[in-house]
Design an enzyme around this catalytic site. Structure first.
Site, PDB file in Angstrom:
ATOM      1  N   LYS A  13      67.650  44.684  18.856  1.00  0.00           N
ATOM      2  CA  LYS A  13      67.238  43.569  17.984  1.00  0.00           C
ATOM      3  C   LYS A  13      68.411  43.071  17.143  1.00  0.00           C
ATOM      4  CE  LYS A  13      64.095  45.965  15.796  1.00  0.00           C
ATOM      5  NZ  LYS A  13      64.242  47.268  16.476  1.00  0.00           N
ATOM      6  N   ARG A  88      56.544  44.411  10.791  1.00  0.00           N
ATOM      7  CA  ARG A  88      56.602  45.700  11.463  1.00  0.00           C
ATOM      8  C   ARG A  88      55.225  46.257  11.770  1.00  0.00           C
ATOM      9  NH1 ARG A  88      61.821  47.452  11.631  1.00  0.00           N
ATOM     10  NH2 ARG A  88      62.003  49.662  12.008  1.00  0.00           N
ATOM     11  N   ARG A 123      75.456  54.737  18.895  1.00  0.00           N
ATOM     12  CA  ARG A 123      75.550  53.585  17.979  1.00  0.00           C
ATOM     13  C   ARG A 123      76.473  53.900  16.795  1.00  0.00           C
ATOM     14  NH1 ARG A 123      70.398  50.626  15.745  1.00  0.00           N
ATOM     15  NH2 ARG A 123      69.730  52.706  15.131  1.00  0.00           N
ATOM     16  N   ARG A 156      74.271  55.974  11.725  1.00  0.00           N
ATOM     17  CA  ARG A 156      73.130  55.879  10.826  1.00  0.00           C
ATOM     18  C   ARG A 156      72.475  57.240  10.693  1.00  0.00           C
ATOM     19  NH1 ARG A 156      69.565  50.666  12.280  1.00  0.00           N
ATOM     20  NH2 ARG A 156      67.901  52.203  12.050  1.00  0.00           N
ATOM     21  N   ARG A 167      60.466  57.633  15.078  1.00  0.00           N
ATOM     22  CA  ARG A 167      60.493  56.174  14.935  1.00  0.00           C
ATOM     23  C   ARG A 167      59.838  55.506  16.148  1.00  0.00           C
ATOM     24  NH1 ARG A 167      66.637  55.441  14.063  1.00  0.00           N
ATOM     25  NH2 ARG A 167      66.190  53.220  14.251  1.00  0.00           N
TER      26      ARG A 167
HETATM   27  P1  AP5 Z   1      70.679  47.718  17.992  1.00  0.00           P
HETATM   28  O1  AP5 Z   1      70.959  46.267  18.167  1.00  0.00           O
HETATM   29  O2  AP5 Z   1      71.253  48.395  16.800  1.00  0.00           O
HETATM   30  O3  AP5 Z   1      69.094  47.976  18.091  1.00  0.00           O
HETATM   31  P2  AP5 Z   1      67.924  47.669  17.076  1.00  0.00           P
HETATM   32  O4  AP5 Z   1      66.762  47.205  17.891  1.00  0.00           O
HETATM   33  O5  AP5 Z   1      68.396  46.790  15.964  1.00  0.00           O
HETATM   34  O6  AP5 Z   1      67.632  49.145  16.586  1.00  0.00           O
HETATM   35  P3  AP5 Z   1      67.323  49.696  15.130  1.00  0.00           P
HETATM   36  O7  AP5 Z   1      67.483  51.166  15.175  1.00  0.00           O
HETATM   37  O8  AP5 Z   1      68.092  48.947  14.088  1.00  0.00           O
HETATM   38  O9  AP5 Z   1      65.824  49.344  15.014  1.00  0.00           O
HETATM   39  P4  AP5 Z   1      64.813  49.901  14.021  1.00  0.00           P
HETATM   40  O10 AP5 Z   1      63.757  48.897  14.151  1.00  0.00           O
HETATM   41  O11 AP5 Z   1      64.404  51.291  14.237  1.00  0.00           O
HETATM   42  O12 AP5 Z   1      65.656  49.992  12.649  1.00  0.00           O
HETATM   43  P5  AP5 Z   1      65.632  49.128  11.323  1.00  0.00           P
HETATM   44  O13 AP5 Z   1      66.992  49.136  10.752  1.00  0.00           O
HETATM   45  O14 AP5 Z   1      64.930  47.839  11.518  1.00  0.00           O
HETATM   46  O15 AP5 Z   1      71.137  48.480  19.327  1.00  0.00           O
HETATM   47  C1  AP5 Z   1      71.073  49.896  19.395  1.00  0.00           C
HETATM   48  C2  AP5 Z   1      72.347  50.437  20.091  1.00  0.00           C
HETATM   49  O16 AP5 Z   1      72.315  50.044  21.469  1.00  0.00           O
HETATM   50  C3  AP5 Z   1      73.650  49.852  19.518  1.00  0.00           C
HETATM   51  O17 AP5 Z   1      74.647  50.842  19.545  1.00  0.00           O
HETATM   52  C4  AP5 Z   1      73.999  48.692  20.476  1.00  0.00           C
HETATM   53  O18 AP5 Z   1      75.394  48.458  20.547  1.00  0.00           O
HETATM   54  C5  AP5 Z   1      73.443  49.224  21.801  1.00  0.00           C
HETATM   55  N1  AP5 Z   1      72.916  48.168  22.682  1.00  0.00           N
HETATM   56  C6  AP5 Z   1      72.236  47.039  22.322  1.00  0.00           C
HETATM   57  N2  AP5 Z   1      71.866  46.334  23.411  1.00  0.00           N
HETATM   58  C7  AP5 Z   1      72.316  47.046  24.493  1.00  0.00           C
HETATM   59  C8  AP5 Z   1      72.258  46.852  25.928  1.00  0.00           C
HETATM   60  N3  AP5 Z   1      71.619  45.783  26.452  1.00  0.00           N
HETATM   61  N4  AP5 Z   1      72.804  47.798  26.713  1.00  0.00           N
HETATM   62  C9  AP5 Z   1      73.422  48.886  26.194  1.00  0.00           C
HETATM   63  N5  AP5 Z   1      73.533  49.123  24.846  1.00  0.00           N
HETATM   64  C10 AP5 Z   1      72.981  48.216  24.015  1.00  0.00           C
HETATM   65  O19 AP5 Z   1      64.693  50.013  10.406  1.00  0.00           O
HETATM   66  C11 AP5 Z   1      65.091  51.300   9.940  1.00  0.00           C
HETATM   67  C12 AP5 Z   1      64.005  51.887   9.061  1.00  0.00           C
HETATM   68  O20 AP5 Z   1      63.796  51.040   7.916  1.00  0.00           O
HETATM   69  C13 AP5 Z   1      62.610  52.020   9.683  1.00  0.00           C
HETATM   70  O21 AP5 Z   1      62.489  53.214  10.413  1.00  0.00           O
HETATM   71  C14 AP5 Z   1      61.723  51.973   8.452  1.00  0.00           C
HETATM   72  O22 AP5 Z   1      61.714  53.211   7.777  1.00  0.00           O
HETATM   73  C15 AP5 Z   1      62.419  50.964   7.554  1.00  0.00           C
HETATM   74  N6  AP5 Z   1      61.967  49.575   7.761  1.00  0.00           N
HETATM   75  C16 AP5 Z   1      62.721  48.531   8.219  1.00  0.00           C
HETATM   76  N7  AP5 Z   1      61.995  47.415   8.277  1.00  0.00           N
HETATM   77  C17 AP5 Z   1      60.748  47.735   7.859  1.00  0.00           C
HETATM   78  C18 AP5 Z   1      59.536  47.011   7.701  1.00  0.00           C
HETATM   79  N8  AP5 Z   1      59.456  45.699   7.991  1.00  0.00           N
HETATM   80  N9  AP5 Z   1      58.439  47.681   7.255  1.00  0.00           N
HETATM   81  C19 AP5 Z   1      58.493  48.982   6.933  1.00  0.00           C
HETATM   82  N10 AP5 Z   1      59.598  49.739   7.053  1.00  0.00           N
HETATM   83  C20 AP5 Z   1      60.728  49.122   7.518  1.00  0.00           C
HETATM   84 MG    MG Z   2      68.653  47.011  13.903  1.00  0.00          MG
END
Ligand code: AP5
Ligand code: MG
Length: 230
Positions: A13, A88, A123, A156, A167
């Site tokens: 994402k 979410r 990552r 992270r 997660r």
């Molecule tokens: P990356 O682009 O980083 O993936 P992502 O989908 O952004 O993954 P996240 O871990 O950030 O998602 P998340 O939803 O768990 O975390 P968030 O920060 O929102 O890609 C991942 C890796 O793969 C990278 O190394 C990239 O280079 C690689 N990659 C990408 N595409 C690729 C491809 N096609 N092929 C190969 N490699 C590839 O949330 C974290 C925490 O915050 C949550 O757990 C929760 O506690 C809290 N939180 C955040 N938002 C909310 C909300 N709205 N409500 C409640 N709690 C929330």
């Molecule tokens: Mg992300």
């Protein structure tokens, strides 16, 4: 353009959101990045959020909605915005809808669970900007350094295998239902319903990028900021 990028943890994402924001000239509103910034600042909210994130659970809706509302009030959202990681769960999506905040398109990046752990373990992020790399699939120009600032990249804290599995579980229980929610809303014919686009996220980063940009160019062509290359 107003968009939501939806998908499992590690689906890509944040990576794809950066491409879209650049193409359309809109800010990325990534609630995870905002919470990590709050945690780094040492504020009370950040401390609470970090405890929750470290175990892979969701931060309470009222905290998230407060952050999002404050962010949307800033002038750079006038051209639109892209939500990464928000909404979410159904209550967050309903809150958005009830506040009359309409969205043009929801982009789902679909990736199998088996791929997720592999992506997370490699990552690396630049904490100040949220820029994301992968040691194998998207390496920085200089190992361990951010391409733009040269600052240190870090792992992270919630990318350990046990937390990633939790997660993923939370994703299936609480976030995945949004796929049906937005698909059904579009089918209902409601004028306020966003378009729903599903992209196969299992291929290379560049292929996914092309597919996402192509789909958006079809759905919201008039909103594109520039005619930059794809
Ligand atoms: P990356 O682009 O980083 O993936 P992502 O989908 O952004 O993954 P996240 O871990 O950030 O998602 P998340 O939803 O768990 O975390 P968030 O920060 O929102 O890609 C991942 C890796 O793969 C990278 O190394 C990239 O280079 C690689 N990659 C990408 N595409 C690729 C491809 N096609 N092929 C190969 N490699 C590839 O949330 C974290 C925490 O915050 C949550 O757990 C929760 O506690 C809290 N939180 C955040 N938002 C909310 C909300 N709205 N409500 C409640 N709690 C929330
Ligand atoms: Mg992300």
């Amino acid at each position: 353009m107003r968009a939501i990028v939806l998908g499992a943890p590690g689906a890509g994402k944040g990576t794809q959101a950066d491409f879209v924001c650049e193409r359309y000239g809109v800010p990325k509103i990534a609630t995870g990045d905002m919470l990590r910034a709050a945690a780094d600042s040492g504020s009370e909210l950040g401390r609470r959020a970090k405890e929750i994130m470290d175990v892979g659970a969701l931060v309470p809706d009222e905290i998230i909605l407060g952050l999002v509302e404050e962010r949307l009030s800033r002038p750079d959202c006038g051209r639109g915005f892209l939500f990464d990681g928000f909404p979410r769960n159904i209550p967050q999506a309903e809150a958005l809808r009830n506040r009359g905040i309409t969205v043009d398109v929801v982009v789902e990046i679909a990736v199998d669970d088996s791929e997720i752990v592999r992506r997370m373990s490699g990552r690396r992020i630049h904490p100040a900007s949220g820029r994301t790399y992968h040691v194998e699939f998207n390496p920085p120009a200089l190992q361990g350094k951010d391409d733009l600032t040269g600052e240190e990249l870090v792992q992270r804290e919630d990318d350990g295998e046990a937390t990633v599995r939790e997660r993923l579980k939370v994703y299936h229980d609480q976030t995945r239902p949004l796929i049906d929610y937005y698909s059904a809303w579009e089918r209902s014919g409601d004028r306020d319903a966003p378009h729903y686009v599903r992209i196969d996220g299992m291929s290379t980063l560049d292929s996914v990028r092309s597919a996402v940009l192509e789909a958006l160019d079809q759905v919201v062509p008039s909103l594109r900021a520039t005619s930059s290359s794809s």
